[in-house]
Design an enzyme around this catalytic site. Structure first.
Site, PDB file in Angstrom:
ATOM      1  N   GLY A   1      -4.477  -4.225  -4.187  1.00  0.00           N
ATOM      2  CA  GLY A   1      -5.123  -3.225  -5.030  1.00  0.00           C
ATOM      3  C   GLY A   1      -4.186  -2.073  -5.327  1.00  0.00           C
ATOM      4  O   GLY A   1      -3.409  -1.660  -4.475  1.00  0.00           O
ATOM      5  N   HIS A   2      -4.225  -1.586  -6.567  1.00  0.00           N
ATOM      6  CA  HIS A   2      -3.490  -0.386  -6.956  1.00  0.00           C
ATOM      7  C   HIS A   2      -4.513   0.724  -7.175  1.00  0.00           C
ATOM      8  O   HIS A   2      -5.453   0.549  -7.946  1.00  0.00           O
ATOM      9  CB  HIS A   2      -2.711  -0.609  -8.250  1.00  0.00           C
ATOM     10  CG  HIS A   2      -1.655  -1.659  -8.149  1.00  0.00           C
ATOM     11  ND1 HIS A   2      -0.679  -1.654  -7.180  1.00  0.00           N
ATOM     12  CD2 HIS A   2      -1.414  -2.752  -8.905  1.00  0.00           C
ATOM     13  CE1 HIS A   2       0.120  -2.698  -7.354  1.00  0.00           C
ATOM     14  NE2 HIS A   2      -0.312  -3.387  -8.383  1.00  0.00           N
TER      15      HIS A   2
ATOM     16  N   LYS B   1       2.581   1.996  -5.135  1.00  0.00           N
ATOM     17  CA  LYS B   1       3.306   1.474  -6.306  1.00  0.00           C
ATOM     18  C   LYS B   1       2.561   1.795  -7.588  1.00  0.00           C
ATOM     19  O   LYS B   1       3.173   2.051  -8.626  1.00  0.00           O
ATOM     20  CB  LYS B   1       3.496  -0.038  -6.175  1.00  0.00           C
ATOM     21  CG  LYS B   1       4.381  -0.458  -5.012  1.00  0.00           C
ATOM     22  CD  LYS B   1       4.575  -1.959  -4.957  1.00  0.00           C
ATOM     23  CE  LYS B   1       3.294  -2.714  -4.637  1.00  0.00           C
ATOM     24  NZ  LYS B   1       2.727  -2.364  -3.318  1.00  0.00           N
TER      25      LYS B   1
ATOM     26  N   GLN C   1       1.924  -6.385  -3.309  1.00  0.00           N
ATOM     27  CA  GLN C   1       2.401  -6.355  -1.930  1.00  0.00           C
ATOM     28  C   GLN C   1       3.767  -5.663  -1.823  1.00  0.00           C
ATOM     29  O   GLN C   1       3.981  -4.660  -2.465  1.00  0.00           O
ATOM     30  CB  GLN C   1       2.418  -7.754  -1.319  1.00  0.00           C
ATOM     31  CG  GLN C   1       1.051  -8.331  -1.039  1.00  0.00           C
ATOM     32  CD  GLN C   1       0.489  -9.106  -2.203  1.00  0.00           C
ATOM     33  OE1 GLN C   1       1.201  -9.645  -3.026  1.00  0.00           O
ATOM     34  NE2 GLN C   1      -0.819  -9.167  -2.292  1.00  0.00           N
TER      35      GLN C   1
ATOM     36  N   ASP D   1       0.821  -1.222   0.000  1.00  0.00           N
ATOM     37  CA  ASP D   1       0.000   0.000   0.000  1.00  0.00           C
ATOM     38  C   ASP D   1       0.851   1.267   0.000  1.00  0.00           C
ATOM     39  O   ASP D   1       0.404   2.321   0.447  1.00  0.00           O
ATOM     40  CB  ASP D   1      -0.962   0.025   1.205  1.00  0.00           C
ATOM     41  CG  ASP D   1      -1.788  -1.242   1.321  1.00  0.00           C
ATOM     42  OD1 ASP D   1      -2.419  -1.609   0.323  1.00  0.00           O
ATOM     43  OD2 ASP D   1      -1.782  -1.857   2.403  1.00  0.00           O
TER      44      ASP D   1
END
Length: 427
Positions: A40-41, A16, A223, A13
């Site tokens: 999630g991005h 990225k 991650q 988180d």
């Protein structure tokens, strides 16, 4: 032309997606090399927020070809859903290429993930229940279903039946659940066959050919370093290798083909799920970081645990990944504090540690030793040059740079694509 790996330097988180998206318009190929839809991005483009779970972050950059590599585990329903949602929002994106060797998350993986976590009770890991861990377990146990298996219904059926012979025993006799029917799994996977068939490739050869042609290739994992199954805070980790080394196995390229490794670090620290967290805050500062920073999981919506920047945590990631650069995100969230603590050491049973301790037991008992840096009150979201930042903000960045031992080449000062401060070129 360079090939670049982007890796989270904390517990995920870190932003990225933003950093990858920033680089995307200079990238020919964006390759996702590890993880599944348990991460999630969040991308903000033109004021619009997009949350991606499986699609590579470069998908929103016109002209960038995206590849889901062999190290990823793929939920085909999620992939189809993400593409459909983008189309419904008026964003036309090409289907990503899929490695023939990537493994598929099936319904039985998701069922096992959820029942196992409930069975563990207080010893739970804190998984998202998306079936990622069980899918990787099948991969290692040689019971996995791969993307290429969809091309041959006979092989697909044999593999599903072999896997369920074992899993149904567990579900029925241990977890008191009904058995899963093989035909239902096979049918659900074959429903995607016609759609994905044109995009299934030998990803390793495809990526290496692109590098041979002088194209810029960006590798992104899910991650972060400290969730790596080998290098992270085991057992509170993911089931894959999001470290820079994972890009070679999960992308299918040799280590000599990687030119740059960029670590993404948040200006403070967050963590989702269980596990030790030395700088975690349980007071109003923690709540303030969570609320201002919007620290809620992009995949699960779970509130993230928040704490101050941990230099030992990031320095360890720098060392193991060989980071050439750090991109520091969410610096704008720290505006408004008089003093900002930074963890520069741990105390474990009365002994000072200036690097991360070796054992799980020591890290569980680590207490942070803080250095207090002057804060700032200015809104820095409009800064585009390092010189635009307040002097104390610049000093904060430079001190973090000293502590982690790697230059900070870019800074995120807001959620938007344009809200960044460039110090050095990342590509």
């Amino acid at each position: 032309m360079p090939s670049v790996v982007v890796v989270g330097a904390q517990w995920g988180d870190e932003g990225k997606g933003k950093a990858t998206d920033q680089l995307g318009d200079r990238v020919d190929l964006c390759v996702r090399y590890s993880g599944g839809n348990n991460a999630g991005h969040t991308l903000v483009v033109g004021g619009e927020k997009f949350i991606l779970h499986l699609l590579p972050s470069g998908i929103l950059n016109p002209g960038t070809t995206t590849v889901i590599g062999n190290g990823v585990v793929v939920d085909l329903d999620v992939l189809a859903s993400e593409l459909r949602v983008l189309k419904e929002r008026g964003v036309e994106v090409p289907h990503p290429y899929l490695s023939a060797n990537a493994h598929i998350i099936t319904e039985y993986h998701k069922v096992l993930d959820k029942v196992t976590e409930r069975f563990l009770g207080k010893r739970r890991i804190g998984t998202t229940g998306r079936g990622v861990g069980p899918c990787y377990s099948d991969k290692v146990n040689r019971l996995g279903i791969r993307i290429q298996d969809i091309l041959d219904e006979s092989i697909l059926r044999q593999k599903v039946e072999a896997s369920l012979d074992q899993k149904n025993q567990l579900l029925v006799k241990v977890y008191n659940r009904r058995p899963i029917i093989a035909d239902e799994i096979v049918d659900s996977l074959l429903a995607h066959a016609d759609t994905i068939r044109p995009y299934i490739i030998d990803s390793g050869r495809f990526i290496n050919d692109a590098l041979d042609e002088g194209k810029v290739v960006l590798f992104e994992g899910a991650q972060a370093h400290h969730l790596d199954v080998d290098q992270g805070t085991y057992p509170y980790v993911t089931s894959s290798n999001p470290t820079a080394a994972g890009a070679t196995t999960g992308g299918g390229v040799g280590p000599t083909r990687i030119d740059r490794t960029i670590g993404i670090a948040k200006a403070y620290t967050t963590r989702v799920g269980e596990g030790p967290f030395p700088t975690e805050l349980f007071d109003e500062d923690g709540e303030k970081l969570r609320e201002i920073g919007g620290e809620f999981g992009a995949t699960t919506g779970r509130p993230r645990r928040c704490g101050w920047f941990d230099a030992l945590l990031v320095e360890q990631a720098c060392k193991v990944n060989g980071f050439t650069d750090i991109f520091l995100t969410k610096l704008d969230i720290l505006s408004g504090w008089e003093k900002i603590p930074v963890c520069v050491a741990y105390e474990v049973d009365g002994v000072r540690h200036d690097v991360m301790p070796m054992t799980q037991s020591q890290f569980h008992h680590a207490k942070p030793v803080y250095e207090y840096l002057d804060g700032w009150h200015e809104d820095i979201s409009g800064a585009r040059r390092f010189e635009d930042l307040p002097a104390t903000c610049q000093a904060y960045v430079r001190r973090l740079e000293e502590l982690v031992g790697v230059r900070i080449s870019g800074i995120g000062v807001g959620p938007g694509r344009e809200q960044s401060v460039a110090i050095h070129d990342l590509i």
